[in-house]
Design a protein around this motif. Structure first.
Motif, PDB file in Angstrom:
ATOM      1  N   GLY A  21      50.705  -5.848 -33.302  1.00 30.24           N
ATOM      2  CA  GLY A  21      49.711  -6.841 -33.169  1.00 30.24           C
ATOM      3  C   GLY A  21      49.889  -8.046 -33.719  1.00 30.24           C
ATOM      4  O   GLY A  21      49.397  -9.114 -32.956  1.00 30.24           O
ATOM      5  N   MET A  22      50.700  -8.240 -34.555  1.00 30.29           N
ATOM      6  CA  MET A  22      51.272  -9.361 -35.532  1.00 30.29           C
ATOM      7  C   MET A  22      52.154 -10.207 -34.339  1.00 30.29           C
ATOM      8  O   MET A  22      52.407 -11.365 -34.379  1.00 30.29           O
ATOM      9  N   GLN A  23      52.907  -9.475 -33.567  1.00 32.59           N
ATOM     10  CA  GLN A  23      53.847 -10.164 -32.538  1.00 32.59           C
ATOM     11  C   GLN A  23      53.223 -11.073 -31.628  1.00 32.59           C
ATOM     12  O   GLN A  23      53.767 -11.956 -30.818  1.00 32.59           O
ATOM     13  N   TRP A  24      51.733 -11.199 -31.482  1.00 30.17           N
ATOM     14  CA  TRP A  24      50.924 -12.081 -30.764  1.00 30.17           C
ATOM     15  C   TRP A  24      51.424 -13.366 -31.294  1.00 30.17           C
ATOM     16  O   TRP A  24      51.038 -14.278 -30.622  1.00 30.17           O
ATOM     17  N   ALA A  25      51.681 -13.494 -32.480  1.00 30.55           N
ATOM     18  CA  ALA A  25      51.904 -14.874 -33.161  1.00 30.55           C
ATOM     19  C   ALA A  25      52.944 -15.419 -32.248  1.00 30.55           C
ATOM     20  O   ALA A  25      53.169 -16.853 -32.622  1.00 30.55           O
ATOM     21  N   LEU A  26      53.934 -14.634 -31.866  1.00 29.42           N
ATOM     22  CA  LEU A  26      55.006 -15.255 -31.257  1.00 29.42           C
ATOM     23  C   LEU A  26      54.797 -15.737 -29.891  1.00 29.42           C
ATOM     24  O   LEU A  26      55.207 -16.964 -29.425  1.00 29.42           O
ATOM     25  N   SER A  27      54.009 -14.920 -29.139  1.00 34.60           N
ATOM     26  CA  SER A  27      53.860 -15.166 -27.821  1.00 34.60           C
ATOM     27  C   SER A  27      52.943 -14.100 -26.807  1.00 34.60           C
ATOM     28  O   SER A  27      52.856 -12.810 -27.550  1.00 34.60           O
ATOM     29  N   SER A  50      42.650 -15.932 -39.203  1.00 34.39           N
ATOM     30  CA  SER A  50      43.675 -15.636 -38.239  1.00 34.39           C
ATOM     31  C   SER A  50      43.243 -14.652 -36.926  1.00 34.39           C
ATOM     32  O   SER A  50      42.958 -13.652 -37.573  1.00 34.39           O
ATOM     33  N   PRO A  51      43.021 -15.154 -35.769  1.00 32.49           N
ATOM     34  CA  PRO A  51      42.805 -14.131 -34.825  1.00 32.49           C
ATOM     35  C   PRO A  51      43.752 -13.031 -34.557  1.00 32.49           C
ATOM     36  O   PRO A  51      43.724 -12.107 -34.201  1.00 32.49           O
ATOM     37  N   ILE A  52      45.365 -13.365 -34.816  1.00 29.01           N
ATOM     38  CA  ILE A  52      46.099 -12.590 -34.751  1.00 29.01           C
ATOM     39  C   ILE A  52      45.982 -11.533 -35.720  1.00 29.01           C
ATOM     40  O   ILE A  52      46.139 -10.171 -35.697  1.00 29.01           O
ATOM     41  N   LEU A  53      45.903 -11.894 -36.992  1.00 36.49           N
ATOM     42  CA  LEU A  53      45.675 -10.646 -38.095  1.00 36.49           C
ATOM     43  C   LEU A  53      44.491  -9.740 -37.678  1.00 36.49           C
ATOM     44  O   LEU A  53      44.737  -8.509 -37.918  1.00 36.49           O
ATOM     45  N   ARG A  54      43.434 -10.487 -37.389  1.00 34.64           N
ATOM     46  CA  ARG A  54      42.028  -9.669 -37.055  1.00 34.64           C
ATOM     47  C   ARG A  54      42.644  -8.804 -35.732  1.00 34.64           C
ATOM     48  O   ARG A  54      42.376  -7.436 -35.964  1.00 34.64           O
TER      49      ARG A  54
END
Length: 660
Positions: free
Chosen positions: A101-107, A341-345
């Motif tokens: 899920g945290m990989q969305w921080a990249l793209s 952060s929406p990515i962390l959530r």
């Protein structure tokens, strides 16, 4: 398995066939040498790598396919090692999905591929591991990804080969033109290679906006360089230093077009000579000289591997090392380790729902229980717009796909290579339905996954209803975690504001480009762009109404934001009323390119999942000034173009005000 929907868009049939062949090869090898779920793991890894290889990127997919093969093999390694221990398997799946899920921080693509590796993990059958079975499954999963890399090497994508050839011809032609302009400023630049280059990148405006900024620079940058060279040559008779600048630029352009081993070092030396020559031109020519220097830097960066070069100050020409990439990724992910952060959530939601789904599968004895975590992985995204609607739509699509696959299973009972053939056929069908929306894609992917799992013939006996119930449980978990842990209200408002800004600017760019390029169906195109902006405005107002705060700063920002967007809408309405039936034939190439650059600056890069869409105000302001400079040469009868320039000025002031 799950990375496919975002990866295929009007695919090259040869590349699609190559990817599907890789899935068949991986499945056959897995059935011959593997046991248990090894064949499914190998075919699934090949499907994910094949989908990644179909991404529209002129850099080539080889490096990407090789890099994602390792985490896919790691997922299979962890799954086969822990699948027989229910508690440990739940913990491993939960931890893996949090990281995914945290990989969305990249793209977005990184997030989708990471979730797809999670699908490989959660579908591991609960079989007691042995050293040989674990090693075999892991190696086969790694091989499933690498077989796609081998096929890419043996069967490179023809489309990009043609486009690279067109790029080479365009830059080589520009190098020759720069030499001719240095000798004779009146010589015309050869337009044929530039037209051929743009034709090789045939895209609609909608498709182009979905591509990374670097992609669009491949075919737009040579045209801009051509215009700058011509503008400088017109001033060379009064400034001898411009001739030296043109000759230095010719050398750089020739290096960009070359394939010599020393090209990278020669390009760095050439850029230094260009900048040295730019420093010697007369004051009135400095803006043009600096613009050419920036454009050449961008061309060199694109040629030698800078992933997403910006329009200014590109200083690194070499390809990024693996360590640099890891450090950059870690920094990006670390920046989202905050509660807002929406990515962390999203990562917490994905981990919690997937872990709960795996627990239900292992301890509640649910037939086809692996569909619970699979459905979670398929439907959850870090979205702020239409979250529940899209979750429900994806669940409904998955249910349809599962039902369709179950009919084939009941009639034919496919397994082994027969199931692999069906999986490949359905994966090919995914390319055909990729333009029909996320519901259709969810249905096709669910059917493909069902057949991929049947390759190993390890699934328990059950009914279609059992599969559907498991998928509905997974969908309910996905919606539930969104209810329990929604995005922060201010973050959601910020995201909706970005969506509104993006759609409003899309509407403005559509109107502006129509003045110089025209539209096939102007009424329909402009109405569609306005409809998207209208829906985004409604979503923004709903988010603003749901945000409870007593902050005076927020209220003032909302007032200024709404006022600026209303002014942009008014300017666009004025432009619509002044839109000529056909673009003026007297418009200069410099003016048309300046308009294109402005529209490009407005559109910006695709939205990052972890941040709202934003605008580079400095770049937009610089592009607007370019239009004003080019508009000085408009004829007395170019009334519509003068209205365009005036309204662009109003739009720019409003948008830069929002950015500030």
């Amino acid at each position: 398995m799950k990375g496919l929907p975002q990866s295929i868009s009007a695919p090259d049939l040869g590349a699609l066939g190559r990817s599907l062949l890789g899935v068949m090869v991986a499945a056959g090898v897995g059935l011959h040498w593997g046991s248990g779920g090894a064949a499914t793991a190998a075919a699934g890894a090949a499907a994910i790598a094949g989908a990644a290889a179909l991404q529209d990127s002129p850099r080539g997919p080889l490096r990407m396919v090789v890099s994602i093969s390792v985490p896919m093999a790691a997922a299979v390694l962890l799954g086969t090692s822990t699948s027989s221990d229910g508690v440990l398997f739940v913990l491993v799946a939960t931890a893996w999905c949090f990281v995914a899920g945290m990989q969305w921080a990249l793209s977005a693509n990184a997030g989708l591929i990471a979730a797809a590796t999670g699908a490989l993990l959660v579908t591991t059958p609960p079989i007691a591991p042995t050293a040989s079975s674990v090693v075999t499954s892991t190696v086969l999963a790694l091989g499933g990804g690498l077989v796609q890399a081998v096929l890419i090497g043996l069967w490179p994508r023809r489309r990009w080969r043609l486009q690279r050839d067109a790029l080479t011809r365009a830059y080589r032609s520009l190098g020759v033109d720069a030499q001719k302009l240095a000798a004779d400023p009146g010589v015309a630049v050869d337009p044929a290679p530039l037209l051929s280059l743009r034709d090789s990148f045939t895209l609609t405006d909608h498709e182009a906006r979905r591509r990374p900024l670097a992609y669009r620079a491949w075919y737009g940058l040579p045209q801009r360089i051509s215009v700058t060279l011509t503008a400088l040559a017109a001033r060379s008779s009064a400034d001898g230093a411009v001739t030296d600048l043109l000759l230095a630029s010719s050398t750089v352009l020739d290096v960009v077009a070359s394939h010599r081993r020393t090209a990278q070092r020669e390009a760095m030396d050439g850029i230094q000579r260009v900048e040295a020559a730019a420093d010697t031109v007369e004051m009135s020519n400095v803006p043009l000289a600096q613009r050419l220097s920036r454009q050449l830097r961008e061309a060199v960066a694109l040629r030698f591997g800078e992933p997403t070069p910006g329009p200014d100050h590109v200083t690194r020409f070499g390809r990024h090392s693996g360590l640099t990439v890891i450090q950059t990724a870690a920094t990006a992910i670390g920046s989202h380790l905050t509660w807002e952060s929406p990515i962390l959530r999203h990562a917490i939601r994905l981990a919690a729902a997937t872990g709960a789904g795996v627990a239900v599968e292992r301890f509640a004895d649910v037939p086809y229980g692996y569909w619970i975590p699979l459905t979670v992985l398929m439907v959850l995204r870090p979205e702020t717009a239409h979250t529940y609607t899209r979750c429900v739509g994806r669940v409904a699509g998955s249910a349809v796909g599962i039902a369709a696959a179950s009919v084939a299973t009941l009639v034919w009972h496919p397994s082994g290579l027969a199931a692999a053939v069906l999986a490949v056929v359905v994966l090919g069908l995914a390319a055909a339905v990729s333009g029909f929306g996320y519901v259709a894609m969810s249905a096709v992917l669910a059917a493909a996954i069902a057949f991929l799992i049947d390759i190993s013939d390890t699934a328990e006996i059950g009914t279609t209803v059992d599969r559907l119930v498991a998928a509905l449980i997974g969908g309910a978990l996905a919606v539930l975690v969104h209810v329990v842990l929604p995005d922060h209200s201010l973050i959601r408002l910020r995201q909706r504001a970005g969506e509104l800004l993006e759609t409003e600017i899309d509407y403005a760019a559509t109107v502006i480009k129509a003045f110089v390029h025209g539209l096939d169906h102007p009424g329909e195109a402009l109405a569609a762009a306005w409809e998207r902006a209208f829906r985004a405005r409604a979503a923004f107002e709903a988010a603003a109404g749901a945000t409870t705060t007593n902050s005076g700063d927020l209220r003032r920002w909302l007032k200024s934001f709404r006022g600026a967007l209303n002014a942009v809408t008014t300017a666009c309405a004025t432009l619509e009323s002044s839109l000529p039936a056909q673009p003026s034939a007297s418009l200069s190439g410099d003016f048309i390119v300046a308009i294109d650059e402005y529209a490009e600056a407005l559109c910006g890069a695709p939205t990052s999942p972890g941040a709202p869409w934003c605008l580079d105000g400095d770049r937009v302001a610089a592009a607007e000034q370019r239009i004003r400079d080019a508009a000085r040469h408009l004829g007395p009868n170019d009334t519509a173009s003068r209205v365009l320039v005036a309204e662009i000025g109003d739009i720019t002031r409003c948008l830069v005000g929002i950015t500030d």
